[in-house]
Design a protein around this motif. Structure first.
Motif, PDB file in Angstrom:
ATOM      1  N   LEU A   1      12.885   7.928  19.772  1.00  0.00           N
ATOM      2  CA  LEU A   1      13.806   7.884  18.539  1.00  0.00           C
ATOM      3  C   LEU A   1      13.117   6.852  17.640  1.00  0.00           C
ATOM      4  O   LEU A   1      12.668   5.907  18.162  1.00  0.00           O
ATOM      5  CB  LEU A   1      15.099   7.504  18.763  1.00  0.00           C
ATOM      6  N   MET A   2      12.923   7.343  16.225  1.00  0.00           N
ATOM      7  CA  MET A   2      12.526   6.387  15.524  1.00  0.00           C
ATOM      8  C   MET A   2      13.278   6.191  14.134  1.00  0.00           C
ATOM      9  O   MET A   2      14.053   7.107  13.693  1.00  0.00           O
ATOM     10  CB  MET A   2      11.037   6.955  15.011  1.00  0.00           C
ATOM     11  N   ARG A   3      12.967   5.078  13.418  1.00  0.00           N
ATOM     12  CA  ARG A   3      13.485   5.023  12.089  1.00  0.00           C
ATOM     13  C   ARG A   3      11.897   4.945  11.141  1.00  0.00           C
ATOM     14  O   ARG A   3      11.152   4.271  11.338  1.00  0.00           O
ATOM     15  CB  ARG A   3      14.165   3.819  11.950  1.00  0.00           C
ATOM     16  N   ILE A   4      12.265   5.428  10.026  1.00  0.00           N
ATOM     17  CA  ILE A   4      11.034   5.762   9.253  1.00  0.00           C
ATOM     18  C   ILE A   4      11.478   5.219   7.659  1.00  0.00           C
ATOM     19  O   ILE A   4      12.385   5.867   7.176  1.00  0.00           O
ATOM     20  CB  ILE A   4      10.323   7.017   9.115  1.00  0.00           C
ATOM     21  N   THR A   5      10.891   4.076   7.262  1.00  0.00           N
ATOM     22  CA  THR A   5      11.217   3.886   5.866  1.00  0.00           C
ATOM     23  C   THR A   5       9.952   3.753   5.025  1.00  0.00           C
ATOM     24  O   THR A   5       8.877   3.223   5.366  1.00  0.00           O
ATOM     25  CB  THR A   5      11.634   2.181   5.959  1.00  0.00           C
ATOM     26  N   ALA A   6      10.022   4.173   3.791  1.00  0.00           N
ATOM     27  CA  ALA A   6       9.169   4.144   3.007  1.00  0.00           C
ATOM     28  C   ALA A   6       9.486   4.315   1.488  1.00  0.00           C
ATOM     29  O   ALA A   6      10.772   4.377   1.249  1.00  0.00           O
ATOM     30  CB  ALA A   6       8.508   5.638   3.200  1.00  0.00           C
ATOM     31  N   PRO A   7       8.579   4.186   0.475  1.00  0.00           N
ATOM     32  CA  PRO A   7       8.951   4.025  -0.870  1.00  0.00           C
ATOM     33  C   PRO A   7       9.462   5.401  -1.022  1.00  0.00           C
ATOM     34  O   PRO A   7       8.869   6.411  -0.717  1.00  0.00           O
ATOM     35  CB  PRO A   7       7.669   3.745  -1.571  1.00  0.00           C
ATOM     36  N   GLN A   8      10.188   5.643  -2.225  1.00  0.00           N
ATOM     37  CA  GLN A   8      10.910   6.849  -2.549  1.00  0.00           C
ATOM     38  C   GLN A   8       9.822   7.715  -3.334  1.00  0.00           C
ATOM     39  O   GLN A   8       9.637   9.101  -3.193  1.00  0.00           O
ATOM     40  CB  GLN A   8      12.086   6.624  -3.407  1.00  0.00           C
TER      41      GLN A   8
ATOM     42  N   LEU B   1      -0.029   6.010   0.347  1.00  0.00           N
ATOM     43  CA  LEU B   1       0.670   4.841   1.104  1.00  0.00           C
ATOM     44  C   LEU B   1       0.061   4.530   2.452  1.00  0.00           C
ATOM     45  O   LEU B   1       0.051   5.612   3.488  1.00  0.00           O
ATOM     46  CB  LEU B   1       2.256   5.374   1.462  1.00  0.00           C
ATOM     47  N   PRO B   2      -0.255   3.466   2.794  1.00  0.00           N
ATOM     48  CA  PRO B   2      -0.726   2.947   4.230  1.00  0.00           C
ATOM     49  C   PRO B   2       0.491   3.166   5.215  1.00  0.00           C
ATOM     50  O   PRO B   2       1.685   3.088   4.767  1.00  0.00           O
ATOM     51  CB  PRO B   2      -1.325   1.760   4.156  1.00  0.00           C
ATOM     52  N   VAL B   3       0.167   3.223   6.233  1.00  0.00           N
ATOM     53  CA  VAL B   3       1.250   3.531   7.477  1.00  0.00           C
ATOM     54  C   VAL B   3       1.309   2.092   8.545  1.00  0.00           C
ATOM     55  O   VAL B   3       0.159   1.966   8.855  1.00  0.00           O
ATOM     56  CB  VAL B   3       0.989   4.684   8.355  1.00  0.00           C
TER      57      VAL B   3
ATOM     58  N   LEU C   1       7.898  -4.875   3.337  1.00  0.00           N
ATOM     59  CA  LEU C   1       6.661  -3.966   3.584  1.00  0.00           C
ATOM     60  C   LEU C   1       7.034  -2.442   2.913  1.00  0.00           C
ATOM     61  O   LEU C   1       5.890  -2.174   2.346  1.00  0.00           O
ATOM     62  CB  LEU C   1       6.561  -3.645   5.134  1.00  0.00           C
ATOM     63  N   ALA C   2       8.004  -1.863   2.975  1.00  0.00           N
ATOM     64  CA  ALA C   2       8.223  -0.849   2.345  1.00  0.00           C
ATOM     65  C   ALA C   2       8.160  -0.776   0.649  1.00  0.00           C
ATOM     66  O   ALA C   2       7.514  -0.097   0.176  1.00  0.00           O
ATOM     67  CB  ALA C   2       9.431  -0.352   2.674  1.00  0.00           C
ATOM     68  N   ARG C   3       8.634  -1.941   0.326  1.00  0.00           N
ATOM     69  CA  ARG C   3       8.313  -2.208  -1.265  1.00  0.00           C
ATOM     70  C   ARG C   3       7.274  -2.592  -1.583  1.00  0.00           C
ATOM     71  O   ARG C   3       6.798  -2.240  -2.762  1.00  0.00           O
ATOM     72  CB  ARG C   3       9.349  -3.354  -1.699  1.00  0.00           C
ATOM     73  N   ALA C   4       6.144  -3.027  -0.810  1.00  0.00           N
ATOM     74  CA  ALA C   4       5.042  -3.277  -1.254  1.00  0.00           C
ATOM     75  C   ALA C   4       3.989  -1.984  -0.925  1.00  0.00           C
ATOM     76  O   ALA C   4       2.751  -2.141  -1.062  1.00  0.00           O
ATOM     77  CB  ALA C   4       4.415  -4.463  -0.133  1.00  0.00           C
ATOM     78  N   GLY C   5       4.797  -0.767  -0.576  1.00  0.00           N
ATOM     79  CA  GLY C   5       3.895   0.372  -0.704  1.00  0.00           C
ATOM     80  C   GLY C   5       3.681   0.892   0.803  1.00  0.00           C
ATOM     81  O   GLY C   5       2.789   1.841   0.926  1.00  0.00           O
ATOM     82  N   TYR C   6       4.324   0.509   1.984  1.00  0.00           N
ATOM     83  CA  TYR C   6       3.903   0.937   3.328  1.00  0.00           C
ATOM     84  C   TYR C   6       4.872   1.873   3.869  1.00  0.00           C
ATOM     85  O   TYR C   6       6.247   1.646   3.616  1.00  0.00           O
ATOM     86  CB  TYR C   6       4.049  -0.385   4.217  1.00  0.00           C
TER      87      TYR C   6
ATOM     88  N   ALA D   1       0.909  10.006   2.455  1.00  0.00           N
ATOM     89  CA  ALA D   1       0.557   9.032   3.354  1.00  0.00           C
ATOM     90  C   ALA D   1      -1.265   9.059   3.352  1.00  0.00           C
ATOM     91  O   ALA D   1      -1.751  10.000   3.209  1.00  0.00           O
ATOM     92  CB  ALA D   1       0.952   9.311   4.724  1.00  0.00           C
ATOM     93  N   ASP D   2      -1.630   7.796   3.650  1.00  0.00           N
ATOM     94  CA  ASP D   2      -3.099   7.591   3.592  1.00  0.00           C
ATOM     95  C   ASP D   2      -3.362   7.199   5.066  1.00  0.00           C
ATOM     96  O   ASP D   2      -3.309   5.920   5.439  1.00  0.00           O
ATOM     97  CB  ASP D   2      -3.609   6.425   2.802  1.00  0.00           C
ATOM     98  N   LEU D   3      -3.747   8.127   5.873  1.00  0.00           N
ATOM     99  CA  LEU D   3      -3.853   8.018   7.338  1.00  0.00           C
ATOM    100  C   LEU D   3      -5.190   7.294   7.738  1.00  0.00           C
ATOM    101  O   LEU D   3      -5.490   6.953   8.895  1.00  0.00           O
ATOM    102  CB  LEU D   3      -3.695   9.293   8.084  1.00  0.00           C
ATOM    103  N   THR D   4      -6.128   6.948   6.717  1.00  0.00           N
ATOM    104  CA  THR D   4      -7.381   6.139   6.895  1.00  0.00           C
ATOM    105  C   THR D   4      -6.976   4.592   6.972  1.00  0.00           C
ATOM    106  O   THR D   4      -7.691   3.720   7.191  1.00  0.00           O
ATOM    107  CB  THR D   4      -8.333   6.386   5.724  1.00  0.00           C
TER     108      THR D   4
END
Length: 313
Positions: free
Chosen positions: A50-57, A62-64, A85-90, A143-146
């Motif tokens: 079970l996870m919670r995922i938060t991200a910019p709308q 976006l880094p992960v 962290l999410a507001r910073a783009g994560y 997402a930027d998976l690099t």
């Protein structure tokens, strides 16, 4: 059906998506609306995660960041830090582990190998991020998976250290995970600094820190004392003292285990919670991660100045 709630609303037992409007201020972060989806479930190495995922709308590239909670906390904790962290783009992925609490109630017990299940979980997530992110429509293409990183608090700091190559005694060398940087917040020190009672309970703290790769930022409070060790707050510095390379240590003066309120003002000791301490932790964390992941942000540009005030290897 998911429903939209403000982040400060009470937790719901059903799946929910929370829209968080911009705060009045955020340290070295780009203010934006962020969306938190909870719960997200996916089959992992030890059953359903079970996870919670938060991200910019909005936004792309976006880094992960995978975030490991402390003992008996859960995927919904650390909201002030996760918001920053999410507001910073994560994109922030917060998995539950076997020791996760439910509705604020800690489990009565958890497996002796919980430390290993935690490692296996963050290892699996790190190597299956496309599968994790596709549980939310449209998120994978943003997402930027690099650029992936990991962070954790307390027991989660121990998990994070293992994800970067540290080894519990008897643990064989593990394949390198794709996390490019890590932040350890109030991570536990080593087994030899424990009280006799805790030595009998926590063999997993027999850690070889020398293989841990960086870059790593460790953040500890100078007032972080507790029942696990009689050495005082300095016990938490063991990881920095014993790692071989590419690490920085930040001390938050007067802060306890929650570093001035990275989770909430309700966490004890209440007296250490200040906006200034909390902001300094957020600022350093975001600046370090942005610089380590090669982001061209004002936060990344601020990192050399912050680094110059820290102990670094």
């Amino acid at each position: 059906m998911p429903r939209y709630l403000h982040l400060v609303a009470p937790l719901a037992a059903l799946a929910m998506t929370c829209t968080i409007m911009p705060a009045t201020a955020a340290p070295i972060a780009t203010l934006s609306t962020i969306v938190s989806t909870d719960p997200v479930s996916i089959k992992g190495p030890h059953g359903v995660i079970l996870m919670r995922i938060t991200a910019p709308q909005t936004g792309g590239n976006l880094p992960v960041l995978v975030f490991a909670h402390g003992a008996a906390l859960n995927r919904s904790d650390y909201r002030p830090l996760i918001e920053a962290l999410a507001r910073a783009g994560y994109i922030v992925v917060q998995p539950d582990f076997p020791d996760a609490s439910a509705d604020g109630i800690a489990p009565k017990g958890w497996p002796a190998e919980t430390w290993r299940i935690r490692y296996d979980t963050v290892a699996w997530i790190g190597t299956h991020l496309p599968d994790v992110l596709k549980t939310i429509p449209g998120l994978p293409r943003r997402a930027d998976l690099t650029r992936t990183a990991i962070a954790g608090h307390s027991f989660g700091g121990h998990t994070t250290a293992l994800a970067m190559g540290a080894l519990v005694e008897g643990m064989t060398v593990q394949p390198a995970l794709p996390y490019r940087a890590a932040v350890l917040l109030s991570a536990p020190g080593n087994w030899d600094g424990l009280t006799p009672t805790w030595k009998a309970r926590a063999d997993y703290l027999k850690v070889d820190w020398t293989p841990m790769r960086g870059p790593v930022l460790m953040v500890n409070g100078t007032a972080d004392t507790g029942p696990m060790s009689d050495l005082g707050a300095v016990w938490h510095d063991d990881g920095f003292k014993r790692t071989a390379r590419d690490a920085c240590l930040m001390h938050v003066e007067g802060a306890g285990h929650y570093l001035g309120g990275i989770d909430s003002a309700l966490r004890p000791p209440v007296g250490d919670t200040t906006a200034e301490r909390r902001a300094s932790v957020f600022r350093a964390t975001i600046a370090f991660l942005d610089q380590a992941l090669g982001r061209t942000t004002e936060a990344a540009q601020a990192w050399p100045g912050i680094r110059s005030t820290l102990a670094c290897k």
